[in-house]
Design a protein around this motif. Structure first.
Motif, PDB file in Angstrom:
ATOM      1  N   TYR A  88      -1.286   8.924   0.728  1.00 52.97           N
ATOM      2  CA  TYR A  88      -0.980   9.360   1.977  1.00 52.97           C
ATOM      3  C   TYR A  88      -2.627  10.616   2.202  1.00 52.97           C
ATOM      4  O   TYR A  88      -3.474  10.223   2.501  1.00 52.97           O
ATOM      5  CB  TYR A  88      -0.266  10.246   2.533  1.00 52.97           C
ATOM      6  N   VAL A  89      -2.247  11.752   1.386  1.00 55.78           N
ATOM      7  CA  VAL A  89      -3.237  12.583   1.844  1.00 55.78           C
ATOM      8  C   VAL A  89      -4.655  12.269   0.760  1.00 55.78           C
ATOM      9  O   VAL A  89      -5.594  13.066   1.444  1.00 55.78           O
ATOM     10  CB  VAL A  89      -2.484  14.026   0.985  1.00 55.78           C
ATOM     11  N   LYS A  90      -4.816  10.957  -0.111  1.00 56.30           N
ATOM     12  CA  LYS A  90      -5.664  10.542  -0.095  1.00 56.30           C
ATOM     13  C   LYS A  90      -6.404   9.635   0.131  1.00 56.30           C
ATOM     14  O   LYS A  90      -6.913   8.731  -0.225  1.00 56.30           O
ATOM     15  CB  LYS A  90      -5.907  10.447  -2.026  1.00 56.30           C
ATOM     16  N   ASN A  91      -5.990   9.327   1.817  1.00 61.68           N
ATOM     17  CA  ASN A  91      -6.589   8.173   2.656  1.00 61.68           C
ATOM     18  C   ASN A  91      -5.850   6.596   2.397  1.00 61.68           C
ATOM     19  O   ASN A  91      -6.642   6.038   2.616  1.00 61.68           O
ATOM     20  CB  ASN A  91      -8.127   8.533   2.593  1.00 61.68           C
ATOM     21  N   ALA A  92      -4.689   7.094   2.770  1.00 61.27           N
ATOM     22  CA  ALA A  92      -4.405   5.246   2.067  1.00 61.27           C
ATOM     23  C   ALA A  92      -3.723   4.501   3.661  1.00 61.27           C
ATOM     24  O   ALA A  92      -4.144   3.796   3.476  1.00 61.27           O
ATOM     25  CB  ALA A  92      -2.780   5.879   1.749  1.00 61.27           C
ATOM     26  N   VAL A 128       0.695  -1.099   0.049  1.00 58.81           N
ATOM     27  CA  VAL A 128       0.484   0.191   0.266  1.00 58.81           C
ATOM     28  C   VAL A 128       1.049   0.895   0.066  1.00 58.81           C
ATOM     29  O   VAL A 128       1.874   1.092   0.834  1.00 58.81           O
ATOM     30  CB  VAL A 128      -0.451  -0.267   0.992  1.00 58.81           C
ATOM     31  N   CYS A 129       1.233   1.756  -0.940  1.00 61.30           N
ATOM     32  CA  CYS A 129       1.508   3.098  -1.327  1.00 61.30           C
ATOM     33  C   CYS A 129       1.290   4.222  -0.316  1.00 61.30           C
ATOM     34  O   CYS A 129       0.194   4.828  -0.368  1.00 61.30           O
ATOM     35  CB  CYS A 129       1.769   3.839  -2.461  1.00 61.30           C
ATOM     36  N   LEU A 130       2.093   4.704   0.787  1.00 62.43           N
ATOM     37  CA  LEU A 130       1.970   5.585   0.866  1.00 62.43           C
ATOM     38  C   LEU A 130       2.230   7.253   1.330  1.00 62.43           C
ATOM     39  O   LEU A 130       3.132   8.086   1.709  1.00 62.43           O
ATOM     40  CB  LEU A 130       2.817   5.475   2.830  1.00 62.43           C
ATOM     41  N   LEU A 152      -3.070   7.983 -10.026  1.00 64.27           N
ATOM     42  CA  LEU A 152      -4.140   7.338  -9.752  1.00 64.27           C
ATOM     43  C   LEU A 152      -4.179   6.699  -8.082  1.00 64.27           C
ATOM     44  O   LEU A 152      -5.137   5.696  -7.286  1.00 64.27           O
ATOM     45  CB  LEU A 152      -3.528   5.354  -9.801  1.00 64.27           C
ATOM     46  N   ALA A 153      -3.680   7.945  -7.344  1.00 64.52           N
ATOM     47  CA  ALA A 153      -3.659   7.783  -5.946  1.00 64.52           C
ATOM     48  C   ALA A 153      -5.307   7.596  -5.427  1.00 64.52           C
ATOM     49  O   ALA A 153      -5.835   8.201  -5.306  1.00 64.52           O
ATOM     50  CB  ALA A 153      -2.933   9.234  -5.214  1.00 64.52           C
ATOM     51  N   PRO A 154      -5.489   7.035  -4.441  1.00 66.19           N
ATOM     52  CA  PRO A 154      -4.406   6.035  -2.882  1.00 66.19           C
ATOM     53  C   PRO A 154      -4.193   4.311  -4.384  1.00 66.19           C
ATOM     54  O   PRO A 154      -4.813   3.822  -4.722  1.00 66.19           O
ATOM     55  CB  PRO A 154      -4.854   5.261  -1.985  1.00 66.19           C
ATOM     56  N   VAL A 155      -3.083   4.069  -4.424  1.00 63.11           N
ATOM     57  CA  VAL A 155      -2.947   2.814  -4.681  1.00 63.11           C
ATOM     58  C   VAL A 155      -2.465   1.915  -3.884  1.00 63.11           C
ATOM     59  O   VAL A 155      -1.608   1.993  -3.547  1.00 63.11           O
ATOM     60  CB  VAL A 155      -1.413   3.411  -6.246  1.00 63.11           C
ATOM     61  N   LEU A 156      -2.732   0.384  -4.277  1.00 60.44           N
ATOM     62  CA  LEU A 156      -2.466  -0.699  -3.225  1.00 60.44           C
ATOM     63  C   LEU A 156      -2.109  -1.509  -4.435  1.00 60.44           C
ATOM     64  O   LEU A 156      -1.865  -1.388  -5.863  1.00 60.44           O
ATOM     65  CB  LEU A 156      -3.462  -1.060  -2.925  1.00 60.44           C
ATOM     66  N   THR A 157      -1.079  -2.564  -4.207  1.00 61.74           N
ATOM     67  CA  THR A 157      -0.477  -3.248  -5.238  1.00 61.74           C
ATOM     68  C   THR A 157      -0.161  -4.456  -4.822  1.00 61.74           C
ATOM     69  O   THR A 157      -0.208  -4.791  -3.605  1.00 61.74           O
ATOM     70  CB  THR A 157       1.159  -3.362  -5.980  1.00 61.74           C
ATOM     71  N   VAL A 158      -0.991  -6.305  -5.893  1.00 59.21           N
ATOM     72  CA  VAL A 158      -0.892  -7.231  -5.447  1.00 59.21           C
ATOM     73  C   VAL A 158       0.341  -8.279  -6.164  1.00 59.21           C
ATOM     74  O   VAL A 158      -0.205  -8.353  -7.125  1.00 59.21           O
ATOM     75  CB  VAL A 158      -2.009  -8.340  -5.375  1.00 59.21           C
ATOM     76  N   GLY A 171      -5.589   1.164  -8.397  1.00 55.96           N
ATOM     77  CA  GLY A 171      -6.043   2.826  -7.992  1.00 55.96           C
ATOM     78  C   GLY A 171      -7.052   3.152  -7.661  1.00 55.96           C
ATOM     79  O   GLY A 171      -8.324   2.291  -7.998  1.00 55.96           O
ATOM     80  N   ARG A 172      -6.818   4.672  -7.558  1.00 55.03           N
ATOM     81  CA  ARG A 172      -8.522   4.599  -7.089  1.00 55.03           C
ATOM     82  C   ARG A 172      -8.952   4.672  -6.153  1.00 55.03           C
ATOM     83  O   ARG A 172     -10.529   4.239  -5.892  1.00 55.03           O
ATOM     84  CB  ARG A 172      -8.952   5.829  -7.807  1.00 55.03           C
ATOM     85  N   LEU A 173      -8.488   3.892  -5.133  1.00 49.55           N
ATOM     86  CA  LEU A 173      -9.180   3.209  -4.016  1.00 49.55           C
ATOM     87  C   LEU A 173      -9.971   3.893  -3.113  1.00 49.55           C
ATOM     88  O   LEU A 173      -9.936   5.167  -2.619  1.00 49.55           O
ATOM     89  CB  LEU A 173      -7.875   2.031  -3.589  1.00 49.55           C
ATOM     90  N   VAL A 174     -11.048   2.982  -2.534  1.00 50.86           N
ATOM     91  CA  VAL A 174     -11.095   3.152  -1.266  1.00 50.86           C
ATOM     92  C   VAL A 174     -11.712   2.575  -0.414  1.00 50.86           C
ATOM     93  O   VAL A 174     -11.318   1.069  -0.233  1.00 50.86           O
ATOM     94  CB  VAL A 174     -13.340   3.605  -1.355  1.00 50.86           C
ATOM     95  N   VAL A 175     -11.582   2.495   0.990  1.00 55.36           N
ATOM     96  CA  VAL A 175     -11.851   1.564   1.918  1.00 55.36           C
ATOM     97  C   VAL A 175     -12.527  -0.020   1.365  1.00 55.36           C
ATOM     98  O   VAL A 175     -11.698  -1.084   1.829  1.00 55.36           O
ATOM     99  CB  VAL A 175     -12.134   1.523   3.206  1.00 55.36           C
ATOM    100  N   GLY A 176     -14.022   0.818   1.039  1.00 53.99           N
ATOM    101  CA  GLY A 176     -14.890  -0.088   0.784  1.00 53.99           C
ATOM    102  C   GLY A 176     -14.338  -1.287  -0.910  1.00 53.99           C
ATOM    103  O   GLY A 176     -14.812  -2.315  -0.563  1.00 53.99           O
ATOM    104  N   ASP A 177     -13.370  -0.457  -1.243  1.00 54.58           N
ATOM    105  CA  ASP A 177     -12.658  -1.490  -2.751  1.00 54.58           C
ATOM    106  C   ASP A 177     -11.587  -3.630  -2.281  1.00 54.58           C
ATOM    107  O   ASP A 177     -11.115  -3.922  -2.294  1.00 54.58           O
ATOM    108  CB  ASP A 177     -11.838  -1.412  -3.488  1.00 54.58           C
ATOM    109  N   VAL A 178     -11.701  -2.639  -1.200  1.00 55.11           N
ATOM    110  CA  VAL A 178      -9.558  -3.453   0.009  1.00 55.11           C
ATOM    111  C   VAL A 178     -10.246  -5.076   0.035  1.00 55.11           C
ATOM    112  O   VAL A 178      -9.765  -5.990  -0.414  1.00 55.11           O
ATOM    113  CB  VAL A 178      -9.682  -3.186   0.965  1.00 55.11           C
ATOM    114  N   PRO A 179     -12.311  -5.121   0.338  1.00 56.28           N
ATOM    115  CA  PRO A 179     -12.140  -6.792   0.518  1.00 56.28           C
ATOM    116  C   PRO A 179     -12.506  -7.143  -0.926  1.00 56.28           C
ATOM    117  O   PRO A 179     -11.577  -8.465  -0.532  1.00 56.28           O
ATOM    118  CB  PRO A 179     -13.644  -6.669   1.067  1.00 56.28           C
ATOM    119  N   GLY A 180     -12.787  -6.786  -1.843  1.00 54.45           N
ATOM    120  CA  GLY A 180     -13.094  -7.473  -2.977  1.00 54.45           C
ATOM    121  C   GLY A 180     -11.280  -7.950  -3.807  1.00 54.45           C
ATOM    122  O   GLY A 180     -11.397  -8.364  -4.758  1.00 54.45           O
TER     123      GLY A 180
END
Length: 157
Positions: free
Chosen positions: A90-94, A83-85, A131-137, A143-152
């Motif tokens: 970070y300012v977009k709630n990572a 998870v990019c910080l 694309l902030a905030p960004v997560l890689t697997v 990209g452009r994530l919100v917390v609700g995207d994480v479970p999926g």
């Protein structure tokens, strides 16, 4: 949980890699990259063997292994979630995204889940600020994530 990675077969593969690189200028980096592939990490026992066979001081090897983020002293999970910080993320709630990944996987930052499936890293800028905030697997980028995207996302893996 984790299987024994320090097998004679793995050390034999390492030995062959060292033999191929011995005497070459800059041999340490290719040997370390291959050791990371073979063992999944570069624990002290592997560093000692590289030191002995390459003739490079153990302190130098340890310094390289702990400096570069692609190397790790402990086995990583099958899926490495970063998870990019960096500033834009970070300012977009990572941070809440990182917290949710930790909650869902059971992996703490810098650690691996109890089942060995996930490792979690708080990374710095990966160059996808638009694309902030960004997560890689592993190699997949979200990209452009919100917390609700994480479970999926976690469920895919």
């Amino acid at each position: 949980m984790a299987k024994n990675i320090l097998t004679e077969e793995n050390f034999l593969r390492l030995h062959k890699t060292i033999q191929l690189n011995r005497g070459k200028k800059g041999a340490l980096m290719p040997v370390l990259h291959e050791a990371q592939k073979i063992f999944g990490c570069i624990p002290l026992e592997v560093q000692k063997r590289i030191s002995e066979e390459l003739g490079v001081p153990l302190s130098e090897i340890y310094g390289v292994v702990t400096f570069y983020s692609q190397f790790t002293l402990e086995p990583r999970g099958e899926y490495v979630i970063g998870v990019c910080l960096g500033t834009a993320c970070y300012v977009k709630n990572a941070q809440p995204i990182l917290d949710k990944v930790a909650e869902l996987t059971g992996a703490s930052v810098g650690g691996t889940s109890p089942d060995g499936k996930f490792s979690l890293e708080a990374t710095r800028c990966i160059g996808a600020c638009g694309l902030a905030p960004v997560l890689t697997v592993n190699e997949d980028v979200y990209g452009r994530l919100v917390v609700g995207d994480v479970p999926g996302i976690v469920a895919k893996y």
